[in-house]
Design a protein around this motif. Sequence first.
Motif, PDB file in Angstrom:
ATOM      1  N   THR A   1       2.032   0.989 -12.919  1.00  0.00           N
ATOM      2  CA  THR A   1       1.939   1.923 -13.866  1.00  0.00           C
ATOM      3  C   THR A   1       2.477   3.005 -13.965  1.00  0.00           C
ATOM      4  OG1 THR A   1      -0.145   2.710 -13.076  1.00  0.00           O
ATOM      5  CG2 THR A   1      -0.439   0.855 -14.629  1.00  0.00           C
ATOM      6  N   GLY A   2       3.119   3.347 -12.433  1.00  0.00           N
ATOM      7  CA  GLY A   2       3.781   4.647 -12.101  1.00  0.00           C
ATOM      8  C   GLY A   2       2.712   5.624 -11.714  1.00  0.00           C
ATOM      9  N   ARG A   3       1.428   5.301 -11.724  1.00  0.00           N
ATOM     10  CA  ARG A   3       0.405   6.239 -11.603  1.00  0.00           C
ATOM     11  C   ARG A   3      -0.566   5.692 -10.396  1.00  0.00           C
ATOM     12  NH1 ARG A   3       1.288  10.718 -14.587  1.00  0.00           N
ATOM     13  NH2 ARG A   3      -0.505  11.587 -13.669  1.00  0.00           N
ATOM     14  N   ILE A   4      -0.985   6.630  -9.620  1.00  0.00           N
ATOM     15  CA  ILE A   4      -2.016   6.191  -8.377  1.00  0.00           C
ATOM     16  C   ILE A   4      -3.216   6.627  -8.896  1.00  0.00           C
ATOM     17  CG2 ILE A   4      -1.418   7.926  -6.988  1.00  0.00           C
ATOM     18  CD1 ILE A   4      -1.626   6.114  -4.658  1.00  0.00           C
ATOM     19  N   THR A   5      -4.631   5.749  -8.566  1.00  0.00           N
ATOM     20  CA  THR A   5      -5.853   6.167  -8.652  1.00  0.00           C
ATOM     21  C   THR A   5      -6.233   6.552  -7.347  1.00  0.00           C
ATOM     22  OG1 THR A   5      -6.435   4.004  -8.087  1.00  0.00           O
ATOM     23  CG2 THR A   5      -6.105   4.190 -10.410  1.00  0.00           C
ATOM     24  N   LEU A   6      -7.406   7.180  -7.634  1.00  0.00           N
ATOM     25  CA  LEU A   6      -8.364   7.909  -6.538  1.00  0.00           C
ATOM     26  C   LEU A   6      -8.662   6.784  -5.362  1.00  0.00           C
ATOM     27  CD1 LEU A   6      -9.924  10.057  -5.025  1.00  0.00           C
ATOM     28  CD2 LEU A   6     -11.640   9.499  -6.428  1.00  0.00           C
ATOM     29  N   THR A   7      -9.056   5.474  -5.785  1.00  0.00           N
ATOM     30  CA  THR A   7      -9.238   4.527  -4.857  1.00  0.00           C
ATOM     31  C   THR A   7      -7.944   4.124  -3.866  1.00  0.00           C
ATOM     32  OG1 THR A   7     -10.942   3.767  -6.591  1.00  0.00           O
ATOM     33  CG2 THR A   7     -10.617   2.246  -4.574  1.00  0.00           C
ATOM     34  N   GLN A   8      -7.048   4.036  -4.838  1.00  0.00           N
ATOM     35  CA  GLN A   8      -5.829   3.530  -4.071  1.00  0.00           C
ATOM     36  C   GLN A   8      -5.260   4.921  -3.176  1.00  0.00           C
ATOM     37  OE1 GLN A   8      -3.573   2.852  -7.643  1.00  0.00           O
ATOM     38  NE2 GLN A   8      -3.246   0.933  -7.335  1.00  0.00           N
ATOM     39  N   PHE A   9      -5.481   5.895  -3.542  1.00  0.00           N
ATOM     40  CA  PHE A   9      -5.033   7.037  -2.632  1.00  0.00           C
ATOM     41  C   PHE A   9      -6.095   7.344  -1.457  1.00  0.00           C
ATOM     42  CE2 PHE A   9      -5.158  11.630  -1.687  1.00  0.00           C
ATOM     43  CZ  PHE A   9      -3.724  11.943  -1.459  1.00  0.00           C
ATOM     44  N   GLU A  10      -7.130   7.028  -1.593  1.00  0.00           N
ATOM     45  CA  GLU A  10      -8.153   7.011  -0.407  1.00  0.00           C
ATOM     46  C   GLU A  10      -7.758   6.064   0.609  1.00  0.00           C
ATOM     47  OE1 GLU A  10     -12.177   8.213  -2.980  1.00  0.00           O
ATOM     48  OE2 GLU A  10     -12.085   6.135  -1.993  1.00  0.00           O
ATOM     49  N   GLU A  11      -7.402   4.930   0.157  1.00  0.00           N
ATOM     50  CA  GLU A  11      -6.884   3.769   0.914  1.00  0.00           C
ATOM     51  C   GLU A  11      -5.887   4.086   1.765  1.00  0.00           C
ATOM     52  OE1 GLU A  11      -5.659  -0.642  -0.117  1.00  0.00           O
ATOM     53  OE2 GLU A  11      -7.693   0.063  -1.059  1.00  0.00           O
ATOM     54  N   ILE A  12      -4.796   4.788   1.058  1.00  0.00           N
ATOM     55  CA  ILE A  12      -3.606   4.921   1.572  1.00  0.00           C
ATOM     56  C   ILE A  12      -3.648   6.267   2.583  1.00  0.00           C
ATOM     57  CG2 ILE A  12      -1.292   5.792   1.426  1.00  0.00           C
ATOM     58  CD1 ILE A  12      -1.271   4.412  -1.247  1.00  0.00           C
ATOM     59  N   TYR A  13      -4.544   7.135   2.187  1.00  0.00           N
ATOM     60  CA  TYR A  13      -4.790   8.425   3.235  1.00  0.00           C
ATOM     61  C   TYR A  13      -5.341   7.996   4.289  1.00  0.00           C
ATOM     62  CZ  TYR A  13      -4.960  13.267   3.331  1.00  0.00           C
ATOM     63  OH  TYR A  13      -4.746  14.762   3.851  1.00  0.00           O
ATOM     64  N   GLY A  14      -6.358   6.986   4.266  1.00  0.00           N
ATOM     65  CA  GLY A  14      -7.202   6.801   5.297  1.00  0.00           C
ATOM     66  C   GLY A  14      -6.409   6.299   6.278  1.00  0.00           C
ATOM     67  N   LYS A  15      -5.142   5.615   6.214  1.00  0.00           N
ATOM     68  CA  LYS A  15      -4.283   5.276   7.261  1.00  0.00           C
ATOM     69  C   LYS A  15      -3.535   6.230   7.969  1.00  0.00           C
ATOM     70  CE  LYS A  15      -2.871   0.854   4.873  1.00  0.00           C
ATOM     71  NZ  LYS A  15      -2.590   0.666   3.360  1.00  0.00           N
ATOM     72  N   PHE A  16      -3.535   7.514   7.380  1.00  0.00           N
ATOM     73  CA  PHE A  16      -3.103   8.612   8.385  1.00  0.00           C
ATOM     74  C   PHE A  16      -4.124   9.082   9.173  1.00  0.00           C
ATOM     75  CE2 PHE A  16      -0.169   8.907   4.753  1.00  0.00           C
ATOM     76  CZ  PHE A  16       0.937   9.512   5.176  1.00  0.00           C
ATOM     77  N   PHE A  17      -5.269   8.827   9.086  1.00  0.00           N
ATOM     78  CA  PHE A  17      -6.450   9.047   9.728  1.00  0.00           C
ATOM     79  C   PHE A  17      -7.175   7.937  10.296  1.00  0.00           C
ATOM     80  CE2 PHE A  17      -5.408  12.540   6.969  1.00  0.00           C
ATOM     81  CZ  PHE A  17      -5.335  13.823   8.112  1.00  0.00           C
ATOM     82  N   PRO A  18      -6.578   6.962  11.085  1.00  0.00           N
ATOM     83  CA  PRO A  18      -7.349   5.762  11.523  1.00  0.00           C
ATOM     84  C   PRO A  18      -8.407   6.039  12.268  1.00  0.00           C
ATOM     85  CG  PRO A  18      -5.180   5.988  12.781  1.00  0.00           C
ATOM     86  CD  PRO A  18      -5.419   7.239  11.787  1.00  0.00           C
ATOM     87  N   ASP A  19      -8.656   7.092  12.978  1.00  0.00           N
ATOM     88  CA  ASP A  19      -9.832   7.204  13.764  1.00  0.00           C
ATOM     89  C   ASP A  19     -10.921   7.948  13.316  1.00  0.00           C
ATOM     90  OD1 ASP A  19      -8.368   6.189  15.711  1.00  0.00           O
ATOM     91  OD2 ASP A  19      -7.251   7.888  16.365  1.00  0.00           O
ATOM     92  N   SER A  20     -11.020   8.533  11.980  1.00  0.00           N
ATOM     93  CA  SER A  20     -11.806   9.228  11.377  1.00  0.00           C
ATOM     94  C   SER A  20     -12.063   8.907  10.060  1.00  0.00           C
ATOM     95  CB  SER A  20     -11.392  10.637  11.581  1.00  0.00           C
ATOM     96  OG  SER A  20     -10.062  10.693  11.422  1.00  0.00           O
TER      97      SER A  20
END
Length: 191
Positions: A41-60
């Motif tokens: 859709t060209g837009r990202i939802t909060l759930t998707q964002f949380e998932e992607i963001y979590g990859k930046f902080f794998p240990d926390s």
Amino acid sequence: MGNAQSGGIPREILDDLKLTTRFSESEITQWYENFQKQCPTGRITLTQFEEIYGKFFPDSDAKSYAQHVFRSFDTNDDGTLDFKEYVVALHMTSSGKSALKLEWAFSLFDVDKNGYVTKPEVVELSQALFKLIPKEKQANLPSDESTPEKRAEKLWAVFNKKDNERIAEGEFIEAVQSNDNAMHLIQYDHK
């Protein structure tokens, strides 16, 4: 849309992001392709964002912090971000001190978006930031920073305000800039 080139990202978005972030053209193009796949859709939802963001902080546990980051960029409160907002959000939070925009940090702490930061908001963000610190690193924190509450007290002290007072954006930025201690309390630099 303007003249898109290979990868399909519009040139003006690419140029704009190269200016406002420290990411390279190939990184941005790669992300755009992934973004189009994950978010047709060209837009990202909060759930998707949380998932992607979590990859930046794998240990926390980055979930609550990701929610605050998302809120600060969802300026029209529709529960989604577009590609540009998404890349700027990643840039703001993944690059060290030099690129940390204090105006953005203020909006991160201004949980209810009323233009002021209060002590309860500082406590809330301190809790989210604390969860970003991996457990083994938490054990080595100085004693006045070893809990989210202590970190909130220490940060609040920087602003020189009573507990029931509030901070405007200019005061927030000035206080953080003039206090060496404050910078690491408003962000977690995981590099």
